[in-house]
Scaffold this motif. Structure first.
Motif, PDB file in Angstrom:
ATOM      1  N   VAL A 147      -9.273   3.711   1.358  1.00  0.00           N
ATOM      2  CA  VAL A 147      -9.570   2.532   0.646  1.00  0.00           C
ATOM      3  C   VAL A 147     -10.574   2.900  -0.509  1.00  0.00           C
ATOM      4  N   ILE A 178       0.766  -1.217   0.086  1.00  0.00           N
ATOM      5  CA  ILE A 178      -0.092  -0.231   0.087  1.00  0.00           C
ATOM      6  C   ILE A 178       0.745   1.345   0.100  1.00  0.00           C
ATOM      7  N   LEU A 204      -5.777  -4.122   9.649  1.00  0.00           N
ATOM      8  CA  LEU A 204      -5.566  -4.376   8.169  1.00  0.00           C
ATOM      9  C   LEU A 204      -5.509  -5.808   8.048  1.00  0.00           C
ATOM     10  N   ARG A 210      -9.899  -6.820   2.276  1.00  0.00           N
ATOM     11  CA  ARG A 210     -10.058  -6.977   0.861  1.00  0.00           C
ATOM     12  C   ARG A 210     -11.365  -7.812   0.438  1.00  0.00           C
ATOM     13  N   TYR A 233      -7.280  -1.584  -1.280  1.00  0.00           N
ATOM     14  CA  TYR A 233      -6.247  -0.417  -0.479  1.00  0.00           C
ATOM     15  C   TYR A 233      -5.755   0.621  -1.383  1.00  0.00           C
ATOM     16  N   LEU A 286      -6.300   5.781   6.702  1.00  0.00           N
ATOM     17  CA  LEU A 286      -6.102   4.814   5.499  1.00  0.00           C
ATOM     18  C   LEU A 286      -7.125   5.188   4.591  1.00  0.00           C
TER      19      LEU A 286
END
Length: 321
Positions: free
Chosen positions: A257, A159, A186, A211, A243, A255
């Protein structure tokens, strides 16, 4: 530790060489010793491996503490009953976990070795496979059978920016000096799931990002039931996404996404990566000796746990099982 089979030049001949002093390596060494074999148990780093030092023992100790908190808070489901519990002193809780780990490591590993005179524990640096044996520095050990049990380590997913935010793993998260207010997990496999629930029950605001879905290796019904339980306990789940990037600033770790084509950002005190592990095979000379690995670097074994090289076996997290 003793080296009773060592020659004057520091070399030695054994019936079995076991590389890795974790649970798999210890079990193999003790079993062989009980069968009357001479064993060289080659360690490198902290004796006891992942389970006692960084995995099963410390995580389950903390999970049980969180379970006690949850049990008290859940008492209200019974009419006329209420309860309350909380973390009063995080550092004391962490110290008690560390004391348990040190005690278990000593009693279950270090103190056991003298009871098995057929086992020589050798911690003189990393081991490298050679034809017919193992090299440790300038020392050569030989044996007709070798077992590789070097375990694995956490890895970071690919990432943008993740190498710069000080991401935690399952080990370093349990070593935090203060209880954080919020965490992003994560990965939603069994390690991420159990630690996320534990920290949520400790009073931390937890977001789990994955995911695919929660427990991707389990049956869909199990995943759905656990997801419902997590949401009932106040854990935020973000699944079925990709990600994009991660950054750290004054607000914490953010983060970014992509979910259903739309960007979503989550911010917390820390990011905990539980998105995968990789076998510990670096510098062992597997390619030179002909030991085959899969695309992830795990040692490939057959039903008898033998590798592609006759006489060389592998066990535990270093394998493709």
């Amino acid at each position: 530790m003793k080296d009773i089979n060592m020659n004057d030049d520091g070399n030695g001949s054994y019936d079995l060489i076991v590389i890795g002093a974790g649970s798999a390596g210890f079990s193999a060494s003790i079993t062989a010793s009980d069968a009357g074999k001479r064993v060289a148990l080659v360690g490198h780093g902290t004796i006891g491996g992942t389970c006692v030092n960084f995995g099963c023992v410390p995580s389950k100790a903390m999970i049980r503490a969180a379970e006690a908190i949850h049990g008290a808070q859940a008492a209200k489901r019974f009419p006329g009953v209420s309860g309350q519990a909380q973390v009063d002193d995080w550092s004391t809780l962490v110290e008690s976990k560390d004391d348990l780990v040190a005690t278990m490591r000593q009693k279950k590993y270090a103190d056991l070795l003298p009871e098995y005179p057929g086992v020589d524990y050798i911690d003189a640096g990393p081991a490298k496979l050679i034809k017919g044996g193992v090299m440790i520095g300038s020392r050569t050990l030989t044996a007709p059978k070798i077992i590789i049990a070097t375990g694995g380590h956490s890895i970071l997913p690919t990432i943008d920016g993740i190498a710069d935010v000080g991401a935690l793993d399952s080990k370093s998260m349990l070593e935090l000096k203060t209880l954080p207010e919020s965490l992003i997990f994560l990965g939603a496999g069994y390690i991420g799931a159990e630690l996320a629930q534990m920290m949520s029950r400790m009073g931390v605001k937890v977001t789990v990002v994955a995911r695919s879905h929660l427990l991707p290796g389990a049956e869909p019904e199990v995943s759905e039931a656990l997801a419902d339980a997590f949401m009932a306990e106040g854990i935020t789940l973000l699944t079925g996404l990709s990600y994009d990037s991660v950054r750290r600033d004054a607000a914490g770790v953010t983060l970014r996404v992509m979910q259903s084509g739309e960007p979503v950002e989550v911010t917390a005190d820390h990011l905990v990566s539980t998105a995968g592990r990789r076998a510990n095979i670096e510098g062992m000379g597997l390619d030179e000796i002909g030991v085959e690995t899969d695309v992830r670097g795990s040692i490939m074994i057959g039903d008898d746990m033998q590798t592609s090289v006759p006489g060389i076996y592998a066990a535990g997290d270093v394998t493709d099982r």
